[in-house]
Design a protein around this motif. Structure first.
Motif, PDB file in Angstrom:
ATOM      1  N   LYS A   1      52.511  16.772 -25.094  1.00 23.76           N
ATOM      2  CA  LYS A   1      53.930  17.118 -24.970  1.00 23.76           C
ATOM      3  C   LYS A   1      54.507  16.402 -23.760  1.00 23.76           C
ATOM      4  O   LYS A   1      53.876  16.353 -22.705  1.00 23.76           O
ATOM      5  CB  LYS A   1      54.104  18.631 -24.814  1.00 23.76           C
ATOM      6  N   GLY A   2      55.701  15.860 -23.924  1.00 22.41           N
ATOM      7  CA  GLY A   2      56.347  15.175 -22.817  1.00 22.41           C
ATOM      8  C   GLY A   2      57.428  14.265 -23.339  1.00 22.41           C
ATOM      9  O   GLY A   2      57.705  14.233 -24.544  1.00 22.41           O
ATOM     10  N   HIS A   3      58.068  13.515 -22.410  1.00 20.90           N
ATOM     11  CA  HIS A   3      59.170  12.635 -22.790  1.00 20.90           C
ATOM     12  C   HIS A   3      59.002  11.272 -22.139  1.00 20.90           C
ATOM     13  O   HIS A   3      58.581  11.183 -20.995  1.00 20.90           O
ATOM     14  CB  HIS A   3      60.512  13.252 -22.372  1.00 20.90           C
ATOM     15  N   ASN A   4      59.352  10.235 -22.858  1.00 20.15           N
ATOM     16  CA  ASN A   4      59.338   8.868 -22.340  1.00 20.15           C
ATOM     17  C   ASN A   4      58.005   8.488 -21.696  1.00 20.15           C
ATOM     18  O   ASN A   4      57.971   7.808 -20.684  1.00 20.15           O
ATOM     19  CB  ASN A   4      60.461   8.674 -21.312  1.00 20.15           C
ATOM     20  N   GLY A   5      56.928   8.966 -22.275  1.00 19.26           N
ATOM     21  CA  GLY A   5      55.620   8.613 -21.734  1.00 19.26           C
ATOM     22  C   GLY A   5      55.192   9.465 -20.550  1.00 19.26           C
ATOM     23  O   GLY A   5      54.109   9.281 -20.016  1.00 19.26           O
ATOM     24  N   ASN A   6      56.059  10.384 -20.126  1.00 17.14           N
ATOM     25  CA  ASN A   6      55.686  11.299 -19.040  1.00 17.14           C
ATOM     26  C   ASN A   6      55.113  12.579 -19.641  1.00 17.14           C
ATOM     27  O   ASN A   6      55.804  13.283 -20.373  1.00 17.14           O
ATOM     28  CB  ASN A   6      56.905  11.624 -18.172  1.00 17.14           C
ATOM     29  N   LEU A   7      53.884  12.847 -19.297  1.00 17.99           N
ATOM     30  CA  LEU A   7      53.177  13.980 -19.886  1.00 17.99           C
ATOM     31  C   LEU A   7      53.603  15.278 -19.200  1.00 17.99           C
ATOM     32  O   LEU A   7      53.724  15.327 -17.977  1.00 17.99           O
ATOM     33  CB  LEU A   7      51.676  13.741 -19.721  1.00 17.99           C
TER      34      LEU A   7
END
Lengths: 106, 347
Positions: free
Chosen positions: B223-229
């Protein structure tokens, strides 16, 4: 004797299986997508299959080495085996296995 | 530009048994070799996959392990003093000569640049690379918050780390990164570990002291956004699916083989193998040979002994590229005093 092998897309293939072969070898020689990169040495975990529930108890239990090697496979559950460690025998005629994720060739 | 180029007679890609024995056959014919291998040690599959497993089909050696075979080959080629460029991948190839008189320039992943008239690809099943978990949409995270190796420990300072795996890599990094990390947890599919018992004990002590968490579970998703976990979803029998908050995942599931950049070398490739002829084991490119498990020809058997044979025949043709003006003299090691000199066994 025959093996039933469900491939990654869900299709089931009936494979003629000589007795005493490794299940991995039967799958590989038939041309189904299985990586099996160490060639049957229980050294790579890229021939991971799920054994159908009806057959699990009929197989020789996995060795400690096989259980350890399964650490290098993915989505392991109680049906998980390395197909290079299952030998075909007469009373396994109709054995159903499913190719697991991560066992497909690169 | 060219001041850091290493010039040699033959570049060998792959330091497995076949690449090593090629050094011997090439050495008998006066050719110097530089070897490139992605592993940090010679031996290829023999050293990485089955160092302890016995091999029974090496001529005249009734039984030896993968590591013993490697050690014996290293002994055998010592007189020819090959140079090893380990822990780097053969990445880019260009011909800086002509088509008729090729000069191959190979650049590795760590920036080593080698040049030679002959390139021998003895890369077996390809490069050993980390196994990647078959998790949907993992790619955007890779290299940003999901890693398969630790290059610089400092990069992991003040991170909230989840480490996956049960072998030595997973356990070693658990112990080494624990002091740097803001938080650290280990996830493994069972409560048994293949890693060295001392590391397992260290890890269990950290868990007992409340300094880290151990999860007996498997990874289901990220789970996360733009490769940020932001979290990793685990699944276990007891808890079902549950999320572990973290910003970094280090996954250690062992290595697997991939053909890799060799596929971009301008060679014909057939089902991940390189077709060759059966007299010189040369590819469709002059001066590039493929020997061992990576080649294909009618009747091919993936046996170490086949690779040895292929290396011997390859060396005959390689000689013609390296020494175009010299006549090749075929000699036996049993009787030739000049070969005895080269092997350092002259009496």
């Amino acid at each position: 004797m025959h093996l039933l092998v469900r491939d990654q897309s869900g299709q089931v293939h009936e494979l003629e299986a000589p007795e005493g072969w490794r299940v991995m070898e039967v799958i590989r020689d038939y041309g189904l997508p299985i990586k099996a990169e160490c060639g049957g040495a229980c050294a790579c975990a890229t021939c991971h299959v799920y054994v159908d529930d009806a057959w699990r108890d009929k197989l020789v239990a996995p060795s400690e080495e096989e259980i350890e090697m399964l650490d290098g496979a993915f989505e392991i559950d109680e049906r998980s085996r390395l197909s290079c460690q299952i030998l075909t025998r007469e009373d396994l005629d109709g054995l159903l296995v499913t190719l697991a994720p991560g066992s497909e060739p690169a | 530009m060219s001041d850091h180029v290493i010039s040699t007679d033959v570049i060998v890609v792959g330091a497995g048994p076949v690449g090593l024995f090629a050094v011997f056959e090439l050495g008998l014919l006066d050719m110097k070799c530089h070897l490139v291998d992605i592993l940090d040690k010679p031996g290829g599959q023999c050293a990485e996959l089955y160092p302890e497993k016995p091999i029974y089909d090496i001529p005249a050696i009734p039984a030896c392990t993968g590591q013993e075979l490697t050690d014996r080959l290293m002994d055998q080629i010592r007189p020819f003093d090959p140079t090893f460029h380990l822990h780097q991948m053969a990445e880019k190839l260009e011909n800086v000569g002509s088509e008729e008189a090729p000069r191959w320039r190979l650049t590795t992943s760590t920036g080593t640049v080698l040049e030679a008239p002959v390139l021998v690809i003895a890369a077996g099943g390809g490069s050993f690379v980390p196994k990647k978990p078959p998790i949907k949409d993992i790619e955007p995270f890779e290299g940003k918050s999901v890693f398969y190796a630790v290059r610089r420990m400092e990069d992991f300072r003040r991170k909230r780390i989840l480490i996956a795996g049960g072998g030595d890599s997973a356990l070693d990094w658990t112990i080494n990164l624990h002091p740097l990390a803001t938080s650290l947890a280990l996830v493994h599919r069972r409560d048994d570990f293949r890693a060295a018992p001392a590391s397992v004990n260290d890890m269990r002590r950290l868990v007992a002291d409340g300094k880290m968490d151990l999860h007996i579970a498997q990874i289901k998703g990220l789970k996360g956004h733009n490769g940020n976990l932001e979290a990793v979803t685990l699944h276990s029998k007891e808890k079902g699916e549950h999320d572990i908050e973290c910003d970094t995942l280090l996954a250690f599931y062992g290595l697997t083989m991939k053909l890799g950049p060799v596929a971009e070398f301008g060679l014909n490739i057939h089902e991940n193998l390189i077709p060759v002829d059966t007299e010189k084991f040369e590819t469709n490119q002059k001066g590039i040979f493929a020997i061992g498990d990576i080649n294909y020809y009618p009747g091919k058997l993936k046996l170490i002994l086949s690779g040895f044979h292929e290396g011997a025949l390859m060396a005959q043709q390689a000689f013609r590229y390296v020494f175009p003006d010299r006549k090749l003299r075929f000699q036996y090691t049993t009787s030739s005093t000049s070969l005895h000199d080269k092997l350092g066994v002259a009496g």
